[in-house]
Write a protein that holds these residues in place. Structure first.
Motif, PDB file in Angstrom:
ATOM      1  N   GLU A 108       1.900 -15.864   3.519  1.00 22.08           N
ATOM      2  CA  GLU A 108       1.827 -14.535   4.148  1.00 22.08           C
ATOM      3  C   GLU A 108       3.200 -13.858   4.183  1.00 22.08           C
ATOM      4  O   GLU A 108       3.634 -13.332   5.204  1.00 22.08           O
ATOM      5  CB  GLU A 108       1.234 -14.651   5.557  1.00 22.08           C
ATOM      6  N   ARG A 141       3.333  -7.922   2.737  1.00 21.39           N
ATOM      7  CA  ARG A 141       2.064  -7.198   2.822  1.00 21.39           C
ATOM      8  C   ARG A 141       1.864  -6.418   1.526  1.00 21.39           C
ATOM      9  O   ARG A 141       2.575  -5.447   1.258  1.00 21.39           O
ATOM     10  CB  ARG A 141       2.076  -6.267   4.029  1.00 21.39           C
ATOM     11  N   ASP A 173      -0.785  -4.356  -0.941  1.00 18.34           N
ATOM     12  CA  ASP A 173      -2.030  -3.599  -0.962  1.00 18.34           C
ATOM     13  C   ASP A 173      -2.791  -3.756   0.357  1.00 18.34           C
ATOM     14  O   ASP A 173      -4.012  -3.923   0.386  1.00 18.34           O
ATOM     15  CB  ASP A 173      -2.888  -4.014  -2.167  1.00 18.34           C
ATOM     16  N   GLY A 174      -2.047  -3.765   1.471  1.00 23.05           N
ATOM     17  CA  GLY A 174      -2.641  -3.792   2.803  1.00 23.05           C
ATOM     18  C   GLY A 174      -2.957  -5.166   3.364  1.00 23.05           C
ATOM     19  O   GLY A 174      -3.485  -5.262   4.471  1.00 23.05           O
ATOM     20  N   VAL A 175      -2.631  -6.246   2.633  1.00 20.57           N
ATOM     21  CA  VAL A 175      -2.973  -7.600   3.088  1.00 20.57           C
ATOM     22  C   VAL A 175      -1.718  -8.475   3.019  1.00 20.57           C
ATOM     23  O   VAL A 175      -0.993  -8.443   2.018  1.00 20.57           O
ATOM     24  CB  VAL A 175      -4.078  -8.217   2.189  1.00 20.57           C
ATOM     25  N   TRP A 176      -1.476  -9.299   4.065  1.00 21.17           N
ATOM     26  CA  TRP A 176      -0.360 -10.244   4.013  1.00 21.17           C
ATOM     27  C   TRP A 176      -0.676 -11.301   2.971  1.00 21.17           C
ATOM     28  O   TRP A 176      -1.688 -11.991   3.069  1.00 21.17           O
ATOM     29  CB  TRP A 176      -0.130 -10.877   5.383  1.00 21.17           C
ATOM     30  N   ARG A 177       0.196 -11.407   1.979  1.00 22.82           N
ATOM     31  CA  ARG A 177      -0.078 -12.290   0.837  1.00 22.82           C
ATOM     32  C   ARG A 177       0.999 -13.365   0.683  1.00 22.82           C
ATOM     33  O   ARG A 177       2.175 -13.132   0.930  1.00 22.82           O
ATOM     34  CB  ARG A 177      -0.109 -11.462  -0.456  1.00 22.82           C
ATOM     35  N   ASP A 178       0.551 -14.534   0.219  1.00 20.84           N
ATOM     36  CA  ASP A 178       1.457 -15.626  -0.109  1.00 20.84           C
ATOM     37  C   ASP A 178       2.266 -15.242  -1.343  1.00 20.84           C
ATOM     38  O   ASP A 178       1.796 -14.467  -2.195  1.00 20.84           O
ATOM     39  CB  ASP A 178       0.666 -16.898  -0.440  1.00 20.84           C
ATOM     40  N   ALA A 233       0.852  -1.193   0.000  1.00 17.55           N
ATOM     41  CA  ALA A 233       0.000   0.000   0.000  1.00 17.55           C
ATOM     42  C   ALA A 233       0.887   1.243   0.000  1.00 17.55           C
ATOM     43  O   ALA A 233       1.916   1.281   0.678  1.00 17.55           O
ATOM     44  CB  ALA A 233      -0.930  -0.009   1.213  1.00 17.55           C
TER      45      ALA A 233
END
Length: 191
Positions: free
Chosen positions: A168, A171, A173-178, A48
């Motif tokens: 995870e 982060r 766009d504001g989300v913890w992503r794989d 983000a």
């Protein structure tokens, strides 16, 4: 005839359609314009960003930080240009680690209106050449979101292989992503 990149340590190798050059503070205004125009395209793949990131001052600050990391020897920040000098994006070798690891991470983006033209693949190849031939590193790693098939194709075309999966991991766009993990190893006989 241009010099080979190994004879010009301040430049990465180039291709007639895509080339890398060291980022400069003077790139801030153009980068702000390109990033703003590509914001919707880049948002799903990046952390983000605050509104100031999209301004000339925000890009100036990003460049100053990148140049400081370059002086410290922990990063090599480039811009990606077309053969005629149009700014297409950025690519950075970061987290440069010496000692027993001799490794770095690769991150890049190409502006929305110039994707699917081979620029990312050529830029990744040039950055890897710089990592191996100039920095004399052993390994370059890169990560993508699982659905970022375009980036995965560019990495594969540049010789990267998938070696893992990190739940995870970053982060975005504001989300913890794989993330899917990729690497390329220097050819045998390299340092």
């Amino acid at each position: 005839m241009p010099l080979d990149h190994r004879d010009r340590p301040d430049h990465a190798p180039s291709d007639p359609g895509t080339r890398l050059r060291p980022i400069r503070v003077e790139d801030a205004a153009v980068l702000a314009s390109v990033i703003t125009a590509s914001a919707d395209h880049l948002r799903p793949w990046e952390p983000a960003r605050s509104p100031s990131y999209y301004t000339e001052r925000g890009q100036h600050d990003v460049i100053v930080q990148a140049l400081a990391a370059g002086r410290a020897g922990t990063a090599v920040p480039f811009v990606i240009e077309s053969g005629d000098g149009e700014l297409l994006g950025r690519i950075t070798l970061s987290g440069v680690t010496r000692g027993a690891l001799q490794s770095c991470a690769l991150g890049y983006w190409v502006r929305a209106d110039r994707t699917r033209q081979g620029h990312a693949t050529r830029a990744v190849r040039a950055a890897v050449d710089h990592a191996f031939d100039v920095l004399r590193l052993h390994r370059v790693q890169a990560e993508t979101l699982p659905e970022n098939v375009g980036s995965q194709r560019a990495l594969a075309a540049a010789g990267f292989t998938r070696y893992g999966f990190a739940p995870e991991y970053i982060r975005i766009d504001g989300v913890w992503r794989d993330h899917v993990m990729f690497q390329v190893i220097a050819p045998s006989g390299s340092p």
